[in-house]
Design an enzyme around this catalytic site. Structure first.
Site, PDB file in Angstrom:
ATOM      1  N   ARG A 248     -31.310  20.366  24.650  1.00  0.00           N
ATOM      2  CA  ARG A 248     -32.147  21.292  24.228  1.00  0.00           C
ATOM      3  C   ARG A 248     -33.157  21.541  25.054  1.00  0.00           C
ATOM      4  NH1 ARG A 248     -32.155  22.134  18.549  1.00  0.00           N
ATOM      5  NH2 ARG A 248     -30.172  22.169  17.898  1.00  0.00           N
TER       6      ARG A 248
ATOM      7  N   THR B 155     -20.001   9.874  35.081  1.00  0.00           N
ATOM      8  CA  THR B 155     -20.899   8.644  35.139  1.00  0.00           C
ATOM      9  C   THR B 155     -20.660   7.985  36.549  1.00  0.00           C
ATOM     10  OG1 THR B 155     -21.522   6.471  34.015  1.00  0.00           O
ATOM     11  CG2 THR B 155     -19.294   7.064  33.848  1.00  0.00           C
ATOM     12  N   THR B 156     -21.439   6.721  36.760  1.00  0.00           N
ATOM     13  CA  THR B 156     -21.347   6.050  37.996  1.00  0.00           C
ATOM     14  C   THR B 156     -19.719   5.704  37.936  1.00  0.00           C
ATOM     15  OG1 THR B 156     -23.488   5.432  37.904  1.00  0.00           O
ATOM     16  CG2 THR B 156     -22.308   4.427  39.626  1.00  0.00           C
TER      17      THR B 156
ATOM     18  N   HIS C 126     -31.590   5.844  35.319  1.00  0.00           N
ATOM     19  CA  HIS C 126     -31.003   6.254  36.533  1.00  0.00           C
ATOM     20  C   HIS C 126     -31.654   7.704  36.929  1.00  0.00           C
ATOM     21  CE1 HIS C 126     -27.037   7.120  38.673  1.00  0.00           C
ATOM     22  NE2 HIS C 126     -28.007   7.371  39.366  1.00  0.00           N
TER      23      HIS C 126
ATOM     24  N   GLU D 170     -26.011  -6.491  41.291  1.00  0.00           N
ATOM     25  CA  GLU D 170     -25.457  -5.853  39.786  1.00  0.00           C
ATOM     26  C   GLU D 170     -23.944  -5.710  40.036  1.00  0.00           C
ATOM     27  OE1 GLU D 170     -27.508  -3.163  37.356  1.00  0.00           O
ATOM     28  OE2 GLU D 170     -26.038  -2.903  36.143  1.00  0.00           O
TER      29      GLU D 170
ATOM     30  N   ARG E  72     -30.042  15.289  35.335  1.00  0.00           N
ATOM     31  CA  ARG E  72     -29.082  15.689  34.202  1.00  0.00           C
ATOM     32  C   ARG E  72     -29.977  14.796  33.095  1.00  0.00           C
ATOM     33  NH1 ARG E  72     -23.322  12.583  34.676  1.00  0.00           N
ATOM     34  NH2 ARG E  72     -23.548  13.766  36.794  1.00  0.00           N
ATOM     35  N   HIS E  73     -30.417  13.883  33.072  1.00  0.00           N
ATOM     36  CA  HIS E  73     -31.196  13.067  31.904  1.00  0.00           C
ATOM     37  C   HIS E  73     -32.737  12.765  32.363  1.00  0.00           C
ATOM     38  CE1 HIS E  73     -29.301   9.796  34.091  1.00  0.00           C
ATOM     39  NE2 HIS E  73     -28.207   9.869  33.442  1.00  0.00           N
TER      40      HIS E  73
ATOM     41  N   GLY F  54     -26.379   0.565  28.396  1.00  0.00           N
ATOM     42  CA  GLY F  54     -27.044   1.983  27.848  1.00  0.00           C
ATOM     43  C   GLY F  54     -26.246   2.425  26.997  1.00  0.00           C
ATOM     44  N   HIS F  55     -25.148   3.220  27.322  1.00  0.00           N
ATOM     45  CA  HIS F  55     -24.370   4.137  26.447  1.00  0.00           C
ATOM     46  C   HIS F  55     -23.956   3.541  25.095  1.00  0.00           C
ATOM     47  CE1 HIS F  55     -21.796   7.464  25.769  1.00  0.00           C
ATOM     48  NE2 HIS F  55     -20.843   6.680  25.314  1.00  0.00           N
TER      49      HIS F  55
ATOM     50  N   ARG G 119     -30.918  10.633  38.685  1.00  0.00           N
ATOM     51  CA  ARG G 119     -29.900  11.322  39.332  1.00  0.00           C
ATOM     52  C   ARG G 119     -30.260  12.555  40.193  1.00  0.00           C
ATOM     53  NH1 ARG G 119     -24.630  10.632  38.533  1.00  0.00           N
ATOM     54  NH2 ARG G 119     -23.852   8.881  37.103  1.00  0.00           N
TER      55      ARG G 119
ATOM     56  N   ASN H  77     -31.033   0.381  29.090  1.00  0.00           N
ATOM     57  CA  ASN H  77     -30.829   1.669  29.935  1.00  0.00           C
ATOM     58  C   ASN H  77     -31.169   2.771  28.746  1.00  0.00           C
ATOM     59  OD1 ASN H  77     -29.597   4.180  30.865  1.00  0.00           O
ATOM     60  ND2 ASN H  77     -28.885   3.072  32.702  1.00  0.00           N
TER      61      ASN H  77
ATOM     62  N   HIS I   8     -22.175  -1.590  33.042  1.00  0.00           N
ATOM     63  CA  HIS I   8     -21.334  -0.480  32.947  1.00  0.00           C
ATOM     64  C   HIS I   8     -20.259  -0.841  31.901  1.00  0.00           C
ATOM     65  CE1 HIS I   8     -20.015   3.356  33.926  1.00  0.00           C
ATOM     66  NE2 HIS I   8     -20.954   3.579  34.771  1.00  0.00           N
ATOM     67  N   GLY I   9     -20.364  -0.006  30.994  1.00  0.00           N
ATOM     68  CA  GLY I   9     -19.279   0.122  29.717  1.00  0.00           C
ATOM     69  C   GLY I   9     -19.355  -1.105  28.917  1.00  0.00           C
TER      70      GLY I   9
ATOM     71  N   GLU J 177     -32.421   3.049  38.868  1.00  0.00           N
ATOM     72  CA  GLU J 177     -31.118   3.176  39.564  1.00  0.00           C
ATOM     73  C   GLU J 177     -31.157   4.448  40.428  1.00  0.00           C
ATOM     74  OE1 GLU J 177     -28.634   1.234  35.920  1.00  0.00           O
ATOM     75  OE2 GLU J 177     -28.235   3.421  36.621  1.00  0.00           O
TER      76      GLU J 177
ATOM     77  N   ASP K  89     -31.075   6.084  29.570  1.00  0.00           N
ATOM     78  CA  ASP K  89     -30.793   7.444  30.098  1.00  0.00           C
ATOM     79  C   ASP K  89     -30.503   8.401  28.991  1.00  0.00           C
ATOM     80  OD1 ASP K  89     -31.313   6.583  32.511  1.00  0.00           O
ATOM     81  OD2 ASP K  89     -29.226   6.384  33.125  1.00  0.00           O
ATOM     82  N   HIS K  90     -29.627   7.998  27.955  1.00  0.00           N
ATOM     83  CA  HIS K  90     -28.939   8.781  27.147  1.00  0.00           C
ATOM     84  C   HIS K  90     -29.860   9.109  26.041  1.00  0.00           C
ATOM     85  CE1 HIS K  90     -25.195   8.322  29.204  1.00  0.00           C
ATOM     86  NE2 HIS K  90     -25.428   7.238  29.253  1.00  0.00           N
TER      87      HIS K  90
HETATM   88  N1  PXP Z   1     -25.805  -0.243  35.571  1.00  0.00           N
HETATM   89  C1  PXP Z   1     -25.701   0.494  36.631  1.00  0.00           C
HETATM   90  C2  PXP Z   1     -25.819   0.439  37.774  1.00  0.00           C
HETATM   91  C3  PXP Z   1     -25.313   1.919  35.739  1.00  0.00           C
HETATM   92  O1  PXP Z   1     -25.356   2.945  36.705  1.00  0.00           O
HETATM   93  C4  PXP Z   1     -25.103   2.080  34.513  1.00  0.00           C
HETATM   94  C5  PXP Z   1     -24.830   3.511  33.961  1.00  0.00           C
HETATM   95  O2  PXP Z   1     -25.997   4.371  34.172  1.00  0.00           O
HETATM   96  C6  PXP Z   1     -25.435   0.948  33.607  1.00  0.00           C
HETATM   97  C7  PXP Z   1     -25.557  -0.322  34.141  1.00  0.00           C
HETATM   98  C8  PXP Z   1     -25.268   1.085  32.261  1.00  0.00           C
HETATM   99  O3  PXP Z   1     -23.830   1.475  31.952  1.00  0.00           O
HETATM  100  P1  PXP Z   1     -23.602   1.893  30.409  1.00  0.00           P
HETATM  101  O4  PXP Z   1     -24.410   3.166  30.207  1.00  0.00           O
HETATM  102  O5  PXP Z   1     -22.006   2.070  30.459  1.00  0.00           O
HETATM  103  O6  PXP Z   1     -23.896   0.753  29.775  1.00  0.00           O
END
Ligand code: PXP
Length: 234
Positions: free
Chosen positions: A18, A100-101, A43, A151, A49-50, A210-211, A45, A7, A187-188, A70, A9-10
């Site tokens: 910026r 976050t979600t 994702h 998921e 935001r990203h 992702g994060h 949104r 992911n 997630h996480g 997503e 996104d970040h």
């Molecule tokens: N899966 C879904 C459905 C999510 O919404 C996210 C966060 O955007 C992730 C996976 C990835 O989560 P993380 O960024 O915490 O790894």
């Protein structure tokens, strides 16, 4: 071998901080693929935001593996998804202002709406996954025509490190498989808490991360970070 969805996104979060043109999440996607990612996840949104709309179009044209978008089940997102036509859409719950979600989609409570949305995606040739909490009610409700994957939300496991949460993930994954669904999770997840899930829940075939992975890339470089996560999935 389990698949890794990266992911990005970040990377876009950093760019948007910026309002600049860089760093480019597409560049990150291509590096992640080169390092062995099987899928790129983004994702889009409601508040943008990203990831921006143009990121989706550029990624759809350039990503060599699979593009998993997503999105919430809103009319705005339906229109974008039907235009971009990613390989997969993962339907998520989205609350304005959340950091976050915060939880899985309440498929059991919105089955008709989700079914209608999924059918529109499937008719356009887009695979559909539902991001749900690892509980029987939601997994069972996800067995919907047009939906081929769930998921599982790993947030509770990531936050608590509780063995009970791990057992719930393993049970939900097995249950989803019994319903004929493919199983992803995310997630996480981090380099520290991923291995336990992989060992406890062999039915999970795909992880979206992702994060932590992008955070590790700040220190390791993106390709090295992707490879570290892949090692844990082997
Ligand atoms: N899966 C879904 C459905 C999510 O919404 C996210 C966060 O955007 C992730 C996976 C990835 O989560 P993380 O960024 O915490 O790894």
């Amino acid at each position: 071998m389990r698949r890794l969805g990266v992911n990005v996104d970040h990377v876009a979060t950093l760019r948007q901080a910026r309002q600049a043109r860089y760093p480019d999440p597409l560049a990150a996607a291509l590096l992640a693929e080169r390092a062995g990612a099987a899928q790129i996840t983004v994702h889009i949104r409601g508040d943008r935001r990203h990831i921006q709309d143009h990121d989706l179009y550029r990624m759809r044209q350039t990503v060599q593996t699979l593009l998993n978008v997503e999105a919430a089940t809103t009319p705005e997102m339906a229109a974008i998804l039907l235009d971009v036509r990613p390989h997969r859409v993962t339907l998520v719950a989205e609350r304005p202002g959340e950091v976050t979600t915060e939880g899985g989609l309440d498929v059991a409570g919105q089955r008709q709406e989700v079914t209608r949305f999924a059918a529109r995606m499937q008719d356009a040739g887009i695979h559909v996954a539902l991001f749900v909490d690892p509980i029987t009610e939601q997994v069972q409700a996800s067995a919907i025509p047009g939906v081929d994957m769930v998921e599982l939300n790993t947030a509770k496991w990531s936050e608590t490190g509780n063995a009970h949460e791990l057992a719930r993930l393993a049970a939900a994954a097995m249950e989803a498989r019994d319903f004929g669904l493919q199983v992803a999770a995310g997630h996480g997840l981090t380099l520290h808490n991923l291995r336990a899930v992989v060992e406890a829940a062999p039915d999970i075939e795909e992880y979206n991360i992702g994060h932590a992975l992008i955070g590790d890339a700040v220190f390791l470089g993106l390709e090295a970070s992707v490879r570290r996560y892949l090692e844990l999935l082997r």
